[in-house]
Every structure is written in C-alpha cells, then in structure tokens.
Design a protein around this motif. Sequence first.
Motif, short mmCIF file in Angstrom:
data_model
loop_
_atom_site.label_atom_id
_atom_site.label_comp_id
_atom_site.label_asym_id
_atom_site.label_seq_id
_atom_site.Cartn_x
_atom_site.Cartn_y
_atom_site.Cartn_z
N ARG A 137 -27.65 -79.18 -1.88
CA ARG A 137 -29.08 -78.52 -1.43
C ARG A 137 -28.58 -77.22 -0.70
O ARG A 137 -29.72 -76.41 -0.78
CB ARG A 137 -29.55 -79.84 -0.43
CG ARG A 137 -30.57 -80.73 -1.19
CD ARG A 137 -31.30 -81.43 -0.32
NE ARG A 137 -30.83 -81.98 1.17
CZ ARG A 137 -30.13 -83.12 1.38
NH1 ARG A 137 -29.92 -83.85 0.37
NH2 ARG A 137 -29.65 -83.40 2.44
N ASN A 138 -28.00 -77.24 0.27
CA ASN A 138 -27.52 -76.06 0.83
C ASN A 138 -27.37 -74.72 -0.05
O ASN A 138 -27.65 -73.64 0.22
CB ASN A 138 -26.55 -76.13 2.03
CG ASN A 138 -26.86 -76.94 3.12
OD1 ASN A 138 -28.18 -77.10 3.38
ND2 ASN A 138 -26.16 -77.70 3.68
N ILE A 139 -26.42 -74.89 -1.07
CA ILE A 139 -25.81 -73.95 -1.90
C ILE A 139 -27.10 -73.63 -2.75
O ILE A 139 -27.46 -72.25 -3.04
CB ILE A 139 -24.88 -74.42 -2.73
CG1 ILE A 139 -23.52 -74.56 -1.99
CG2 ILE A 139 -24.67 -73.27 -3.91
CD1 ILE A 139 -22.38 -75.35 -2.86
N LEU A 140 -27.83 -74.57 -3.24
CA LEU A 140 -29.05 -74.22 -4.02
C LEU A 140 -30.16 -73.34 -3.40
O LEU A 140 -30.83 -72.30 -3.76
CB LEU A 140 -29.74 -75.36 -4.68
CG LEU A 140 -28.77 -75.93 -6.00
CD1 LEU A 140 -29.22 -77.35 -6.19
CD2 LEU A 140 -28.96 -74.93 -7.21
N SER A 141 -30.18 -74.04 -2.15
CA SER A 141 -31.31 -73.18 -1.14
C SER A 141 -30.90 -71.71 -1.03
O SER A 141 -31.99 -70.85 -0.96
CB SER A 141 -31.35 -73.78 -0.09
OG SER A 141 -32.02 -75.43 -0.08
N LYS A 142 -29.78 -71.63 -0.61
CA LYS A 142 -29.18 -70.07 -0.40
C LYS A 142 -29.42 -69.44 -1.80
O LYS A 142 -29.58 -68.12 -1.64
CB LYS A 142 -27.58 -70.07 -0.19
CG LYS A 142 -26.73 -68.77 0.20
CD LYS A 142 -25.39 -68.92 0.51
CE LYS A 142 -24.76 -67.76 0.80
NZ LYS A 142 -23.46 -67.89 1.01
N VAL A 143 -29.08 -70.07 -2.98
CA VAL A 143 -29.11 -69.18 -4.31
C VAL A 143 -30.57 -68.77 -4.50
O VAL A 143 -31.13 -67.61 -4.77
CB VAL A 143 -28.66 -70.30 -5.37
CG1 VAL A 143 -29.25 -69.70 -6.73
CG2 VAL A 143 -27.31 -70.29 -5.31
N VAL A 144 -31.64 -69.64 -4.06
CA VAL A 144 -32.99 -69.39 -4.49
C VAL A 144 -33.44 -68.29 -3.34
O VAL A 144 -33.95 -67.30 -3.68
CB VAL A 144 -33.64 -70.68 -4.12
CG1 VAL A 144 -35.25 -70.33 -4.02
CG2 VAL A 144 -33.63 -71.48 -5.23
N ARG A 145 -32.96 -68.32 -2.12
CA ARG A 145 -33.46 -67.56 -1.01
C ARG A 145 -32.69 -66.00 -1.42
O ARG A 145 -33.39 -64.93 -1.07
CB ARG A 145 -32.84 -67.61 0.42
CG ARG A 145 -33.86 -68.87 1.06
CD ARG A 145 -33.43 -68.84 2.43
NE ARG A 145 -32.18 -69.35 2.66
CZ ARG A 145 -31.84 -70.73 2.86
NH1 ARG A 145 -32.65 -71.48 2.53
NH2 ARG A 145 -30.46 -71.12 3.18
N SER A 146 -31.68 -66.06 -2.26
CA SER A 146 -30.86 -64.54 -2.66
C SER A 146 -31.78 -63.81 -3.73
O SER A 146 -31.45 -62.69 -4.09
CB SER A 146 -29.43 -64.90 -2.96
OG SER A 146 -29.45 -65.55 -4.21
N LEU A 147 -32.51 -64.80 -4.55
CA LEU A 147 -33.04 -64.14 -5.62
C LEU A 147 -34.51 -63.35 -5.23
O LEU A 147 -35.28 -64.11 -4.64
CB LEU A 147 -33.45 -65.25 -6.68
CG LEU A 147 -32.36 -65.96 -7.25
CD1 LEU A 147 -32.78 -67.21 -8.23
CD2 LEU A 147 -31.32 -64.95 -8.00
N PRO A 148 -34.74 -62.12 -5.80
CA PRO A 148 -35.88 -61.54 -5.24
C PRO A 148 -37.23 -62.10 -5.82
O PRO A 148 -38.38 -61.80 -5.11
CB PRO A 148 -35.61 -59.92 -5.68
CG PRO A 148 -34.59 -60.30 -6.72
CD PRO A 148 -33.81 -61.62 -6.46
N ASN A 149 -37.09 -62.73 -6.73
CA ASN A 149 -38.44 -63.15 -7.56
C ASN A 149 -38.64 -64.75 -7.26
O ASN A 149 -39.36 -65.49 -7.81
CB ASN A 149 -38.37 -62.86 -8.97
CG ASN A 149 -37.30 -63.32 -9.79
OD1 ASN A 149 -36.19 -64.04 -9.03
ND2 ASN A 149 -37.05 -63.26 -10.81
#
Length: 159
Positions: A17-29
């Motif tokens: 959950r933390n890794i996926l959340s970090k991935v989503v927050r890193s994407l500009p769109n």
Amino acid sequence: MQEKVRVLVVDDTVTYRNILSKVVRSLPNAELLDTASNGLIALKKIKRAKPDLVLLDVVMPQMDGIEALKEIKKCDRDIGVVMVSSCSRKHADITMTALNKGAIDFIAKPSNRGIEQNFRELRDKLKPVISLFIIRKYTSKARRLVSPDEDLRSITCLL
C-alpha cells in the motif's frame, strides 16, 4: 492544467500500500485519494471518494480483488480497475478472469527485495497504464457528447 486521475490503492499488505501510494504520488497525471486494506473497505471508500481508477490486489482477506472488481463494476462501470498482484504468469486464469470481469490491465508485483527497486519497477509499469486510462476516459466523454445518430467522424476533432 490537465485533470489528474484520482486513484484508490487497495492492498492488504502495508508495505505494498505504501509503495503503490508513493508511486501514484510520483506520477504527474495521478492523485492519490485514499488506500484500503481489503475489498469491503474499498467499496465503502469508492462510494464516498468516487475515484477514477482503483489499483486492486487480488488476494486479500474478507473480500478478494476479483469479488471487489465485480462489485465495483456493478456500481460504476466507468471506474477503471488495474489488478496489481504477486500472482505470477502461472496464474493466467486469475488474470483472464479479472480482464473478463472488467479490469483494464493486470500488473505483477515486483519480486525484488529492495523497496526502491520495487517502486521504480511499479512506476515504470503503471505510468503507461495511467496515460492510456486518461486517453480512454476522454475518448469516452467525447463519444457521449455525440448522439448515436451522428457520424462518429464528426468528433475526431474532439479527440
């Protein structure tokens, strides 16, 4: 400014959950709306938060990803669902079931030991999926603007 895809992350493992959340927050769109630890909690959050896209684990307690996917599609067919699971290629039947039930894609969780490696691999896999989802979302909106009797060629300028 481009509208961001609103994402709900659903996984029973805190680390993912933390890794996926970090991935989503890193994407500009993309914009992270919330997280959930199983399908039942996710359904409650979907009703409240109305995400555009759900990143959904397959194997979870109380309600697994396939059952949650069925319920999501009953409630709102426009919500995109990407299955994210540690299921390997040998679990092709699970992948096919998810795709047949309405998932737009299936991403395997990385098998690397390092969190940063997993982050990079998931980001690289998810980035094009989010971009394609945005195209699909706006294409669907453009199609709804045209009545069924109109020539679809007339909307090509909208795309």
